[in-house]
Design a protein around this motif. Structure first.
Motif, short mmCIF file in Angstrom:
data_model
loop_
_atom_site.label_atom_id
_atom_site.label_comp_id
_atom_site.label_asym_id
_atom_site.label_seq_id
_atom_site.Cartn_x
_atom_site.Cartn_y
_atom_site.Cartn_z
N LEU A 95 0.86 -1.18 0.00
CA LEU A 95 0.00 0.00 0.00
C LEU A 95 0.90 1.23 0.00
CD1 LEU A 95 -2.24 -1.33 2.86
CD2 LEU A 95 -2.91 -1.21 0.48
N ARG A 96 0.74 2.06 -1.04
CA ARG A 96 1.54 3.30 -1.13
C ARG A 96 0.61 4.50 -1.08
NH1 ARG A 96 5.35 1.51 -6.08
NH2 ARG A 96 3.45 0.46 -6.63
N PHE A 97 1.06 5.54 -0.37
CA PHE A 97 0.22 6.71 -0.13
C PHE A 97 0.88 7.96 -0.69
CE2 PHE A 97 0.06 3.67 3.40
CZ PHE A 97 -1.23 3.20 3.23
N SER A 98 0.06 8.88 -1.21
CA SER A 98 0.59 10.13 -1.75
C SER A 98 0.96 11.12 -0.65
CB SER A 98 -0.43 10.76 -2.70
OG SER A 98 -1.62 11.08 -2.00
N VAL A 99 0.54 10.85 0.57
CA VAL A 99 0.84 11.70 1.72
C VAL A 99 1.60 10.86 2.74
CG1 VAL A 99 -0.19 13.05 3.59
CG2 VAL A 99 -1.24 13.06 1.32
N ALA A 100 2.60 11.45 3.37
CA ALA A 100 3.42 10.72 4.35
C ALA A 100 2.61 10.40 5.61
CB ALA A 100 4.65 11.55 4.72
N LEU A 101 2.96 9.27 6.21
CA LEU A 101 2.39 8.88 7.50
C LEU A 101 3.19 9.57 8.60
CD1 LEU A 101 2.11 5.04 6.80
CD2 LEU A 101 0.33 6.78 6.51
N THR A 102 2.54 9.83 9.74
CA THR A 102 3.27 10.45 10.85
C THR A 102 3.93 9.37 11.70
OG1 THR A 102 1.31 10.39 12.26
CG2 THR A 102 1.71 12.41 11.02
N GLY A 103 5.23 9.46 11.85
CA GLY A 103 5.96 8.56 12.75
C GLY A 103 5.59 7.11 12.63
N VAL A 150 -4.06 9.75 -2.49
CA VAL A 150 -4.10 8.68 -3.48
C VAL A 150 -3.46 7.45 -2.84
CG1 VAL A 150 -3.30 7.90 -5.74
CG2 VAL A 150 -3.97 10.28 -5.42
N VAL A 151 -4.18 6.34 -2.92
CA VAL A 151 -3.68 5.07 -2.38
C VAL A 151 -3.48 4.11 -3.54
CG1 VAL A 151 -4.13 3.14 -0.81
CG2 VAL A 151 -4.93 5.44 -0.22
N GLN A 152 -2.27 3.57 -3.65
CA GLN A 152 -1.97 2.55 -4.66
C GLN A 152 -1.85 1.21 -3.96
OE1 GLN A 152 1.65 4.19 -6.27
NE2 GLN A 152 0.54 5.10 -7.99
N GLN A 170 -4.00 -4.72 -8.82
CA GLN A 170 -3.32 -3.43 -8.95
C GLN A 170 -4.40 -2.35 -9.03
OE1 GLN A 170 -1.05 -3.87 -12.54
NE2 GLN A 170 0.46 -5.19 -11.58
N HIS A 171 -4.43 -1.48 -8.02
CA HIS A 171 -5.47 -0.45 -7.97
C HIS A 171 -4.87 0.88 -7.56
CE1 HIS A 171 -8.46 -3.66 -8.16
NE2 HIS A 171 -7.78 -4.27 -7.20
N GLU A 172 -5.52 1.93 -7.98
CA GLU A 172 -5.18 3.27 -7.53
C GLU A 172 -6.50 3.97 -7.23
OE1 GLU A 172 -1.84 5.62 -9.26
OE2 GLU A 172 -3.48 6.97 -9.87
N VAL A 173 -6.65 4.46 -6.01
CA VAL A 173 -7.91 5.07 -5.60
C VAL A 173 -7.64 6.46 -5.02
CG1 VAL A 173 -7.90 3.89 -3.37
CG2 VAL A 173 -10.03 4.74 -4.28
N LEU A 174 -8.45 7.42 -5.43
CA LEU A 174 -8.39 8.78 -4.92
C LEU A 174 -9.45 8.91 -3.84
CD1 LEU A 174 -7.49 11.78 -5.04
CD2 LEU A 174 -9.28 12.09 -6.76
#
Length: 184
Positions: A95-103, A150-152, A170-174
């Motif tokens: 799971l990849r995210f367009s925004v960083a996770l906190t800590g 965006v989550v890939q 393989q998915h990409e969701v906004l």
């Protein structure tokens, strides 16, 4: 007949030239534009041995679920299944995210945070009939309050099987920050 050194060189050069012309025209045993010239097979031989190719199992991994974004929180609910024809011992969903996770994030035992924007989860065994899928639920904290993320989703590792239908894993969701569930 005894040949002088010079005569032997001339004969050798002529033979080499003839072999070169033959190779160019016949392509090392094959006539240009014609069927290959058969090579003799030793007595008792049954012909050439085909190249060894290991049999690779085939599986059809799929990942489906939904994503929800609210404030600084991101929820990901995922079901991984195998639609066969072979059972799968294990696989890893990424799971990849367009925004960083906190800590550091609290994760289920089978998941880990690979970096600030990636989570990896192992699925465990997946039976070929799709009946024993693996459910994963993540509630993650994001850096800031993004308007959308965006989550890939994809398979990072499939245990070495062949998957002829990668479109269903393989998915990409906004996901806009509405709190609604966005399905993939």
């Amino acid at each position: 007949m005894v040949l002088t050194r010079r005569a032997r060189l001339v004969v050798f050069a002529a033979a080499a030239a003839a072999a070169t012309v033959s190779t160019v025209l016949w392509g090392a045993g094959k006539a240009v534009g014609a069927a290959p010239v058969p090579r003799p097979v030793a007595e008792g031989a049954i012909g050439p041995v085909p190249a060894y190719r290991p049999v690779v199992p085939e599986a059809d991994i799929s990942h489906h679920g939904h994503v929800s974004l609210w404030g600084e929180g991101l929820g990901v609910w995922l079901l991984s299944e195998n639609h066969g024809p072979s059972d799968l011992m294990r696989s890893t969903v990424r799971l990849r995210f367009s925004v960083a996770l906190t800590g550091r994030q609290e994760m289920p035992d089978d998941c880990l945070q690979a970096n600030a924007r990636t989570v990896l989860c192992r699925t465990g065994p997946l039976r070929a009939d799709g009946s024993a899928g693996r459910q994963i639920a993540l509630e993650l904290q994001l850096a800031g309050r993004p308007d959308e993320v965006v989550v890939q989703v994809d398979t990072a590792w499939n245990g070495g099987v062949t998957d002829r239908n990668p479109q269903n894993n393989q998915h990409e969701v906004l996901a806009p920050a509405t709190g609604d569930e966005y399905v993939f």
